[in-house]
Motif scaffolding. Structure first.
Motif, PDB file in Angstrom:
ATOM      1  N   ASP A 147       0.402  -1.310  -0.198  1.00 41.60           N
ATOM      2  CA  ASP A 147      -0.182  -0.136  -0.131  1.00 41.60           C
ATOM      3  C   ASP A 147       0.858   1.097  -0.246  1.00 41.60           C
ATOM      4  O   ASP A 147       0.288   2.326   0.263  1.00 41.60           O
ATOM      5  N   ILE A 148       2.425   1.024  -0.584  1.00 45.65           N
ATOM      6  CA  ILE A 148       3.036   2.434  -0.186  1.00 45.65           C
ATOM      7  C   ILE A 148       2.642   3.712  -0.978  1.00 45.65           C
ATOM      8  O   ILE A 148       2.631   4.401  -1.154  1.00 45.65           O
ATOM      9  N   GLY A 149       2.702   2.864  -1.874  1.00 42.74           N
ATOM     10  CA  GLY A 149       1.705   3.927  -3.543  1.00 42.74           C
ATOM     11  C   GLY A 149       0.487   4.070  -3.073  1.00 42.74           C
ATOM     12  O   GLY A 149       0.287   5.742  -3.435  1.00 42.74           O
ATOM     13  N   LEU A 150      -0.573   3.630  -2.382  1.00 38.77           N
ATOM     14  CA  LEU A 150      -1.649   4.296  -2.699  1.00 38.77           C
ATOM     15  C   LEU A 150      -1.431   5.062  -1.246  1.00 38.77           C
ATOM     16  O   LEU A 150      -2.554   6.537  -1.387  1.00 38.77           O
ATOM     17  N   GLN A 151      -0.716   4.950  -0.370  1.00 38.47           N
ATOM     18  CA  GLN A 151      -0.735   5.811   0.784  1.00 38.47           C
ATOM     19  C   GLN A 151      -0.629   7.191   0.635  1.00 38.47           C
ATOM     20  O   GLN A 151      -0.213   8.254   0.795  1.00 38.47           O
ATOM     21  N   THR A 152       0.708   6.782  -0.438  1.00 38.34           N
ATOM     22  CA  THR A 152       1.566   8.433  -1.421  1.00 38.34           C
ATOM     23  C   THR A 152       0.480   9.268  -1.086  1.00 38.34           C
ATOM     24  O   THR A 152       0.562  10.292  -1.209  1.00 38.34           O
TER      25      THR A 152
ATOM     26  N   ASN B 180      11.738  -1.823  -5.951  1.00 44.76           N
ATOM     27  CA  ASN B 180      11.246  -0.179  -6.693  1.00 44.76           C
ATOM     28  C   ASN B 180      10.362   0.457  -5.045  1.00 44.76           C
ATOM     29  O   ASN B 180       9.960   1.482  -5.246  1.00 44.76           O
ATOM     30  N   THR B 181      10.080  -0.315  -3.559  1.00 44.32           N
ATOM     31  CA  THR B 181       9.756   0.509  -2.594  1.00 44.32           C
ATOM     32  C   THR B 181      10.539   1.735  -2.585  1.00 44.32           C
ATOM     33  O   THR B 181      10.449   2.288  -2.375  1.00 44.32           O
ATOM     34  N   ASP B 182      11.893   0.887  -2.402  1.00 47.87           N
ATOM     35  CA  ASP B 182      13.214   2.382  -2.239  1.00 47.87           C
ATOM     36  C   ASP B 182      13.228   3.480  -3.272  1.00 47.87           C
ATOM     37  O   ASP B 182      14.031   4.492  -3.013  1.00 47.87           O
TER      38      ASP B 182
END
Length: 420
Positions: free
Chosen positions: A325-330, A400-402
């Motif tokens: 969910d890191i993209g969504l929360q961003t 990709n997260t980094d």
């Protein structure tokens, strides 16, 4: 985990394994050799290039006519970058709509170029698009090994590019056996010359071979395609090269993929116990123990259950969310802080960070993005801006997260991602 697997449990799991229909199907499949394996040529590049020269030639005996070569052009369209699609917009539109006529096809494997080398596959097409003739050349470097030798891709580009004349269009293709997930996460082709379009053997299976098996073809052609598909899916556990890694499996058919997934789901405990036993057995070779230990470690670490917090300008925006969910929360943070505007929308849409677009509309999804569920297209749009509906990329890996964290931390001062 597997260390506490009791003897009675092991016996029970083995009996269940032996009686499982999926296991029996897989045993029949993987314990019978394909014809190319019998001949010892299943991992020879020239054998694969010769097969493709047969498959993509409309005049060959397979009876598929133009079906295979048109599917190859579809693959070209799917994996081309945005720059190529913009440059050759008219041709790509014709490929997508099948609005062209193939007037002539010339195909050569091991195409000799004096003082340069032997090109694995050279295809020259004469196409008629809107009554206009086009000459399309496909320069294909086929690598069964995972890396190229002697800077061949640069040599081929330097040879063909200066001699290209109007109305000629030359596409450079780098064919490898990496997985489709690895392929779509690449920022650039793995070969030395970045003018090449990288595709993989799995795409040929998905878009050419398996669809071809559904066509009205002879039993002989069907058997040839099935045998070739089998040679791609056989693990190369006994094949070694002196200097380069080879992929364990080159490609999988859809039936084998379903069977193997079912096999893993039903026999996960037994498989992990077997791997642990081998990794801790002093009678096994050290290289074998180490490689399996690494595989076990990766299986354990791959399920990264770490969570993240997002902090913006000293205030916690969201706590303990999953990496997926890191993209969504961003995106939600940008929206909550009124940071979404036309410029940011274009920044999110056009900048191919993190190996795929963070934000997309449903109509722009590629076939692979739908197939591998990069976006939750069946759900509610996660961002609506000026009546346009957008979806946010999922399936985030470590690399990709980094990249996402670095990208947005630099773009928005005061934005901090904290891994728990």
């Amino acid at each position: 985990m597997t260390e506490n697997f009791t003897l009675e449990q092991i016996r029970t799991e083995i009996i269940r394994f032996k009686n499982d229909p999926s296991s029996q199907k897989l045993e029949n499949f993987y314990y019978s050799k394909s014809f190319s394996e019998i001949l010892g040529v299943s991992r020879r590049e020239i054998s694969h290039s010769n097969f493709f020269a047969w498959l993509f030639n409309p005049n060959e005996s397979h009876g598929l006519n133009e079906f295979s070569i048109k599917k190859l052009l579809d693959i070209l369209l799917i994996f081309s970058n945005d720059k190529l699609k913009k440059t050759y917009n008219h041709l790509y539109n014709a490929f997508a709509t099948d609005d062209y006529i193939i007037q002539k096809v010339s195909i050569h494997s091991e195409f000799h170029i004096e003082n340069i080398g032997r090109l694995d596959l050279y295809i020259e097409l004469t196409l008629i698009v809107s009554d206009t003739p086009y000459i399309v050349k496909l320069i294909i470097e086929n690598k069964v090994e995972s890396k190229e030798n002697n800077d061949q891709t640069t040599k081929y580009f330097d040879y063909f590019d200066p001699i290209q004349k109007q109305p000629e269009t030359t596409f450079y293709i780098y064919l490898t056996p990496i997985s489709t997930l690895e392929l779509i996460e690449l920022n650039e082709p793995e070969c030395n010359c970045k003018e090449f379009i990288q595709i993989n053997y799995q795409s040929i299976v998905d878009y050419v071979i398996e669809p071809a098996l559904q066509q009205n073809i002879s039993e002989q052609t069907k058997n040839i395609l099935i045998e070739y598909l089998k040679s791609l899916s056989q693990p190369a556990i006994e094949i070694q090269t002196d200097s380069h890694k080879e992929e364990l499996i080159m490609a999988l058919g859809s039936e084998e993929r379903k069977l193997l997934t079912s096999f893993w789901n039903k026999n996960q405990k037994l498989i992990l116990a077997s791997l642990y036993a081998i990794s801790s057995d002093p009678e096994q070779e050290k290289d074998t123990r180490d490689s399996i230990r690494t595989a076990l470690d990766n299986l354990s670490s791959d399920r990264d259950r770490s969570t993240f917090n997002i902090i913006y300008q000293g205030k916690v925006f969201c706590e303990n969310f999953k990496k997926s969910d890191i993209g969504l929360q961003t995106v939600l943070l940008l929206q909550a802080n009124n940071l979404i505007d036309d410029e940011i929308i274009e920044y999110l849409k056009e900048d191919k960070s993190c190996s795929f677009f963070l934000l997309k509309q449903k109509d722009d999804f590629t076939e692979n993005e739908i197939k591998y569920r990069k976006y939750k297209a069946n759900g509610t749009p996660e961002l609506i801006y000026k009546n346009a509906e957008y979806y946010v990329a999922r399936n985030w890996g470590i690399g990709n997260t980094d990249k996402l964290i670095n990208k947005f931390s630099q773009k928005f001062p005061g934005l901090v991602y904290k891994k728990n």
